[in-house]
Write an enzyme that holds these catalytic residues in place. Structure first.
Site, PDB file in Angstrom:
ATOM      1  N   ALA A  25       0.805  -1.225   0.000  1.00  0.00           N
ATOM      2  CA  ALA A  25       0.000   0.000   0.000  1.00  0.00           C
ATOM      3  C   ALA A  25       0.834   1.269   0.000  1.00  0.00           C
ATOM      4  O   ALA A  25       0.440   2.281  -0.588  1.00  0.00           O
ATOM      5  CB  ALA A  25      -0.950  -0.007   1.202  1.00  0.00           C
ATOM      6  N   ARG A  37      -4.145  -0.153   6.761  1.00  0.00           N
ATOM      7  CA  ARG A  37      -3.771  -0.091   8.174  1.00  0.00           C
ATOM      8  C   ARG A  37      -2.932   1.148   8.436  1.00  0.00           C
ATOM      9  O   ARG A  37      -2.532   1.841   7.528  1.00  0.00           O
ATOM     10  CB  ARG A  37      -2.993  -1.349   8.566  1.00  0.00           C
ATOM     11  N   GLN A 102       0.763  -6.585  -3.553  1.00  0.00           N
ATOM     12  CA  GLN A 102      -0.426  -6.857  -2.730  1.00  0.00           C
ATOM     13  C   GLN A 102      -1.547  -5.884  -3.069  1.00  0.00           C
ATOM     14  O   GLN A 102      -2.652  -6.011  -2.556  1.00  0.00           O
ATOM     15  CB  GLN A 102      -0.057  -6.700  -1.246  1.00  0.00           C
ATOM     16  N   ASP A 105      -4.904  -1.988  -7.105  1.00  0.00           N
ATOM     17  CA  ASP A 105      -5.217  -0.734  -7.811  1.00  0.00           C
ATOM     18  C   ASP A 105      -4.803  -0.683  -9.277  1.00  0.00           C
ATOM     19  O   ASP A 105      -5.108   0.284  -9.980  1.00  0.00           O
ATOM     20  CB  ASP A 105      -4.614   0.467  -7.066  1.00  0.00           C
ATOM     21  N   HIS A 120      -3.363 -10.310  -4.340  1.00  0.00           N
ATOM     22  CA  HIS A 120      -4.661 -10.038  -3.714  1.00  0.00           C
ATOM     23  C   HIS A 120      -5.724  -9.667  -4.745  1.00  0.00           C
ATOM     24  O   HIS A 120      -6.776  -9.134  -4.393  1.00  0.00           O
ATOM     25  CB  HIS A 120      -4.529  -8.950  -2.645  1.00  0.00           C
ATOM     26  N   CYS A 128     -18.300 -13.820 -11.638  1.00  0.00           N
ATOM     27  CA  CYS A 128     -19.632 -14.258 -11.213  1.00  0.00           C
ATOM     28  C   CYS A 128     -19.493 -15.274 -10.091  1.00  0.00           C
ATOM     29  O   CYS A 128     -18.741 -16.249 -10.198  1.00  0.00           O
ATOM     30  CB  CYS A 128     -20.386 -14.871 -12.394  1.00  0.00           C
ATOM     31  N   CYS A 131     -21.352 -18.754 -11.704  1.00  0.00           N
ATOM     32  CA  CYS A 131     -20.803 -19.546 -12.817  1.00  0.00           C
ATOM     33  C   CYS A 131     -19.336 -19.239 -13.124  1.00  0.00           C
ATOM     34  O   CYS A 131     -18.767 -19.831 -14.043  1.00  0.00           O
ATOM     35  CB  CYS A 131     -21.652 -19.355 -14.072  1.00  0.00           C
ATOM     36  N   CYS A 152     -25.704 -15.920 -16.422  1.00  0.00           N
ATOM     37  CA  CYS A 152     -26.597 -16.699 -15.541  1.00  0.00           C
ATOM     38  C   CYS A 152     -27.370 -15.857 -14.533  1.00  0.00           C
ATOM     39  O   CYS A 152     -28.111 -16.408 -13.719  1.00  0.00           O
ATOM     40  CB  CYS A 152     -25.788 -17.763 -14.800  1.00  0.00           C
ATOM     41  N   ASN A 215      10.712   1.879   3.035  1.00  0.00           N
ATOM     42  CA  ASN A 215       9.515   2.049   3.855  1.00  0.00           C
ATOM     43  C   ASN A 215       9.617   3.324   4.685  1.00  0.00           C
ATOM     44  O   ASN A 215      10.719   3.796   4.994  1.00  0.00           O
ATOM     45  CB  ASN A 215       9.314   0.849   4.794  1.00  0.00           C
TER      46      ASN A 215
END
Length: 247
Positions: A25, A37, A102, A105, A120, A128, A131, A152, A215
């Site tokens: 993120a 988070r 992860q 976007d 992710h 769907c 189906c 469906c 980070n």
């Protein structure tokens, strides 16, 4: 920003035989997308129950209303920032083989990156629940919720990994394979607290990769597996890294 450490990281990337990036993120925060988070995280203002698969199955309309608000009303206008762009340029110059993300976007692809493994899922696809027919998000009119399947009439779900759902088998397999092949492994904007994502950088380290971490704050990776820690905003540090690589 420690320029000497950035130069050191650039030299390792320049010499790498197989460099892989692992993003979370934090790389998309400069694009205006909040993390889930942390201090300004989404879960501080939104109940995560809306992204539990059991809740979606029981109350798809309520779930979709919140999903539309937090994802589809915002992500469509989000643009890649310098961090995404530099990674794409690194791939184009063969400094980087692949990206494991992860994030849902799709900003790595918007920036021009190839070989992106979305562990992710992605908000750009719908599936769907009855189906398993897959659709591009442009198929659905999100003014009418929940969207339904043309084949469906089943309810469509964003092709993202909800809580209590397994991650996509192909993305998981390829992510661990890429980590095992890497001799330089970049961690950017994530502390990867959720399994199995948290094990991917560890796999790289176990197979001998040098770990470069970018980070805002130290993480458990910093203390346990990181070789070079570049502290700061992902876009700013990646911009400087790009300069050192002459991109």
């Amino acid at each position: 920003m420690d320029i000497e450490k950035v130069k050191q990281a650039a030299e390792l990337i320049r010499k790498a035989k197989y460099a892989v990036a692992f993003t979370g993120a934090g790389i998309s925060v400069p694009s205006g997308i909040p993390p889930f988070r942390g201090e300004n995280g989404l879960w501080n203002t939104t109940d995560p129950i809306f992204l539990e698969i059991e809740f979606f199955q029981k109350k798809p309309l309520q779930s979709w209303l919140k999903i539309k608000e937090i994802f589809y009303d915002k992500l469509g206008d989000a643009l890649p920032n310098e961090a995404h762009k530099i990674l794409a340029q690194m791939q184009q110059r063969s400094y980087l083989e692949s990206i494991i993300t992860q994030n849902i976007d799709h900003l790595h692809q918007k920036a021009g990156s190839k070989h992106v493994y979305e562990i992710h899922g992605t908000y750009t696809q719908l599936i769907c629940t009855a189906c398993s027919t897959e659709y591009d998000m442009s198929f659905a009119d999100l003014n009418y919720l929940p969207p339904t399947c043309f084949v469906c009439k089943g309810i469509l779900k964003p092709d993202i990994v909800f809580f209590n759902e397994p991650i996509p088998a192909f993305a998981k397999k390829r992510s661990f394979e890429e980590a095992a092949k890497a001799d330089v492994f970049l961690i950017i904007g994530t502390n990867a607290e959720v399994l199995p994502a948290a094990d991917i950088p560890v796999k790289a380290k176990e197979h001998g990769a040098t770990i470069i971490e970018i980070n805002i704050e130290e993480t458990h990776f910093t203390r346990e597996i990181t070789d070079i820690f570049l502290q700061g905003d992902a876009a700013q540090i990646m911009t400087e890294l790009g300069k050192q690589l002459y991109l």
